[in-house]
Design a protein around this motif. Sequence first.
Motif, PDB file in Angstrom:
ATOM      1  N   LEU A 149      29.850  43.689  34.382  1.00  0.00           N
ATOM      2  CA  LEU A 149      31.319  45.069  33.803  1.00  0.00           C
ATOM      3  C   LEU A 149      32.094  44.011  35.241  1.00  0.00           C
ATOM      4  O   LEU A 149      33.485  43.907  33.688  1.00  0.00           O
ATOM      5  N   GLN A 150      32.856  43.489  36.943  1.00  0.00           N
ATOM      6  CA  GLN A 150      33.580  43.354  36.491  1.00  0.00           C
ATOM      7  C   GLN A 150      34.315  41.466  36.084  1.00  0.00           C
ATOM      8  O   GLN A 150      35.225  41.490  36.090  1.00  0.00           O
ATOM      9  N   VAL A 151      33.086  41.258  35.374  1.00  0.00           N
ATOM     10  CA  VAL A 151      33.620  39.560  35.251  1.00  0.00           C
ATOM     11  C   VAL A 151      34.145  39.841  33.560  1.00  0.00           C
ATOM     12  O   VAL A 151      35.257  39.789  33.240  1.00  0.00           O
ATOM     13  N   ARG A 152      33.983  41.440  32.976  1.00  0.00           N
ATOM     14  CA  ARG A 152      34.251  41.349  31.854  1.00  0.00           C
ATOM     15  C   ARG A 152      35.990  42.293  32.674  1.00  0.00           C
ATOM     16  O   ARG A 152      36.921  41.710  31.151  1.00  0.00           O
ATOM     17  N   GLN A 153      35.978  43.193  32.927  1.00  0.00           N
ATOM     18  CA  GLN A 153      37.092  43.841  33.671  1.00  0.00           C
ATOM     19  C   GLN A 153      38.269  42.492  33.659  1.00  0.00           C
ATOM     20  O   GLN A 153      39.546  42.859  33.541  1.00  0.00           O
ATOM     21  N   LEU A 154      38.161  41.400  34.171  1.00  0.00           N
ATOM     22  CA  LEU A 154      38.470  40.668  34.424  1.00  0.00           C
ATOM     23  C   LEU A 154      38.979  40.081  33.747  1.00  0.00           C
ATOM     24  O   LEU A 154      40.262  39.234  33.512  1.00  0.00           O
ATOM     25  N   GLU A 155      38.383  39.401  32.492  1.00  0.00           N
ATOM     26  CA  GLU A 155      38.617  39.016  31.299  1.00  0.00           C
ATOM     27  C   GLU A 155      40.045  39.426  30.844  1.00  0.00           C
ATOM     28  O   GLU A 155      40.646  39.220  29.256  1.00  0.00           O
ATOM     29  N   ARG A 215      41.550  41.909  31.624  1.00  0.00           N
ATOM     30  CA  ARG A 215      42.961  41.609  32.657  1.00  0.00           C
ATOM     31  C   ARG A 215      43.912  40.354  32.708  1.00  0.00           C
ATOM     32  O   ARG A 215      44.790  40.062  32.777  1.00  0.00           O
ATOM     33  N   LEU A 216      43.265  39.315  32.229  1.00  0.00           N
ATOM     34  CA  LEU A 216      43.817  37.963  32.654  1.00  0.00           C
ATOM     35  C   LEU A 216      43.730  37.409  30.651  1.00  0.00           C
ATOM     36  O   LEU A 216      44.762  36.112  30.361  1.00  0.00           O
ATOM     37  N   SER A 217      43.181  38.389  29.566  1.00  0.00           N
ATOM     38  CA  SER A 217      42.853  37.808  28.008  1.00  0.00           C
ATOM     39  C   SER A 217      42.292  36.783  27.966  1.00  0.00           C
ATOM     40  O   SER A 217      42.903  36.321  27.168  1.00  0.00           O
ATOM     41  N   VAL A 218      41.288  36.220  28.316  1.00  0.00           N
ATOM     42  CA  VAL A 218      41.277  35.029  28.107  1.00  0.00           C
ATOM     43  C   VAL A 218      39.438  35.348  28.495  1.00  0.00           C
ATOM     44  O   VAL A 218      39.256  36.104  29.393  1.00  0.00           O
ATOM     45  N   ARG A 219      38.660  34.205  27.429  1.00  0.00           N
ATOM     46  CA  ARG A 219      38.042  33.924  27.907  1.00  0.00           C
ATOM     47  C   ARG A 219      37.239  33.445  29.291  1.00  0.00           C
ATOM     48  O   ARG A 219      37.407  32.108  29.032  1.00  0.00           O
ATOM     49  N   LEU A 220      36.326  33.633  30.061  1.00  0.00           N
ATOM     50  CA  LEU A 220      36.266  33.002  31.181  1.00  0.00           C
ATOM     51  C   LEU A 220      34.991  32.281  31.587  1.00  0.00           C
ATOM     52  O   LEU A 220      34.016  31.096  31.763  1.00  0.00           O
ATOM     53  N   THR A 260      34.186  28.860  30.522  1.00  0.00           N
ATOM     54  CA  THR A 260      35.417  28.439  29.281  1.00  0.00           C
ATOM     55  C   THR A 260      36.314  27.163  30.447  1.00  0.00           C
ATOM     56  O   THR A 260      36.217  27.004  31.417  1.00  0.00           O
ATOM     57  N   SER A 261      36.943  26.637  29.067  1.00  0.00           N
ATOM     58  CA  SER A 261      38.429  25.776  30.598  1.00  0.00           C
ATOM     59  C   SER A 261      38.785  26.796  31.120  1.00  0.00           C
ATOM     60  O   SER A 261      39.265  26.563  32.591  1.00  0.00           O
ATOM     61  N   ALA A 262      39.694  28.017  30.604  1.00  0.00           N
ATOM     62  CA  ALA A 262      39.949  28.775  30.922  1.00  0.00           C
ATOM     63  C   ALA A 262      39.573  29.026  32.502  1.00  0.00           C
ATOM     64  O   ALA A 262      40.364  29.438  33.512  1.00  0.00           O
ATOM     65  N   GLY A 263      38.424  29.867  32.534  1.00  0.00           N
ATOM     66  CA  GLY A 263      37.207  29.774  33.779  1.00  0.00           C
ATOM     67  C   GLY A 263      37.104  28.448  34.303  1.00  0.00           C
ATOM     68  O   GLY A 263      37.166  28.822  35.490  1.00  0.00           O
ATOM     69  N   LEU A 264      36.972  27.285  34.206  1.00  0.00           N
ATOM     70  CA  LEU A 264      37.365  25.852  34.737  1.00  0.00           C
ATOM     71  C   LEU A 264      38.501  26.227  36.081  1.00  0.00           C
ATOM     72  O   LEU A 264      38.384  25.911  37.311  1.00  0.00           O
ATOM     73  N   THR A 265      39.438  26.211  35.173  1.00  0.00           N
ATOM     74  CA  THR A 265      41.027  26.671  35.630  1.00  0.00           C
ATOM     75  C   THR A 265      40.474  27.286  36.811  1.00  0.00           C
ATOM     76  O   THR A 265      41.921  27.442  37.874  1.00  0.00           O
ATOM     77  N   LEU A 266      40.169  29.022  36.354  1.00  0.00           N
ATOM     78  CA  LEU A 266      40.902  30.020  37.253  1.00  0.00           C
ATOM     79  C   LEU A 266      39.040  29.569  38.776  1.00  0.00           C
ATOM     80  O   LEU A 266      39.432  29.994  39.926  1.00  0.00           O
ATOM     81  N   LEU A 267      38.482  29.302  38.436  1.00  0.00           N
ATOM     82  CA  LEU A 267      37.642  28.720  39.315  1.00  0.00           C
ATOM     83  C   LEU A 267      38.034  27.955  40.229  1.00  0.00           C
ATOM     84  O   LEU A 267      37.817  28.412  41.853  1.00  0.00           O
TER      85      LEU A 267
END
Length: 297
Positions: A37-43, A45-50, A61-68
């Motif tokens: 749920l926390q990961v889904r809520q973060l996605e 909020r950011l409107s991207v798949r992480l 994902t590419s967006a996830g790597l940037t956020l990481l």
Amino acid sequence: MRRLNLDQLHTFSEVVDAGSFSAAAARLDLSQPAVSLQVRQLEQRLSVRLIERVGKRLKPTSAGLTLLDHARRIDAVVEDAMHALSSHASGDVGEVAIGTGATACIHLLPPILRAMRKRHPMLDIRVSTGNTDDVVAAVSENRLDIGLVTLPTAGRSLHVTPVLCDAFVAIAPARDAQWVQEITPHWLAAAPMVAFEPGSSTRLLIDEWFLQAGLRVRPVMALGSIEAIKEMVAAGLGYSIVPRLSVNAAHHRRGLRVCALTPALTRTLAIVVRQDKPLTPGLRKVMSALEALGDAA
């Protein structure tokens, strides 16, 4: 954009590092649905798949790597902030402003401040001097955190804690052989007096001691410094009445004769602090050190 939720960000990092939601849940002591749920809520909020699942494997994902990359730096900054604040919580860091009279500043505070600096080197203790009324006013107006003053004092907003009773003594030039060991108001009446400045709590107490004997004295000098008073007396310019703590040490008695007063005259030193003052750990440590003055006397 709404601000990032640090818990969600940390959970996302744990999922990537652990390689699965279940492993991250075990690390975080959470249920797997709570982690998902926390990961889904973060996605959302950011409107991207992480995170994406390929077969049985998870990978960012590419967006996830940037956020990481940002998440790890944010984690490090938060850790630094928590470490810095832990010092404030323990009282080892902070600032405490004390107000007191010159005599207490010279003869009482130095060993206390030395011990506090040794135990808590990052605790900034600042000291200013003034008469009782000035110190009490500064505490009442929150310009000072705490005062160490001579009673009596009053203030409906103040909490007053007596900590030390100090006797007064008469001092005279050491070479003056006429002085006896116990000095009365009438014995002093004709002698030249070097007094504290008018309006100070100490001067008021001494004047009252003479008034109780039906006497009024007219000092030849009125000074604001206890050290200046002792120097004038040692030079043979008169006598004075001073707190005993100001002449306890041998090097302070050089050139002076110290005599008891009859009847005895004492003063009480007290801590004053606003009743609604938030007591930070640092302020509590300073108050405890001052309250121990009575035990050490």
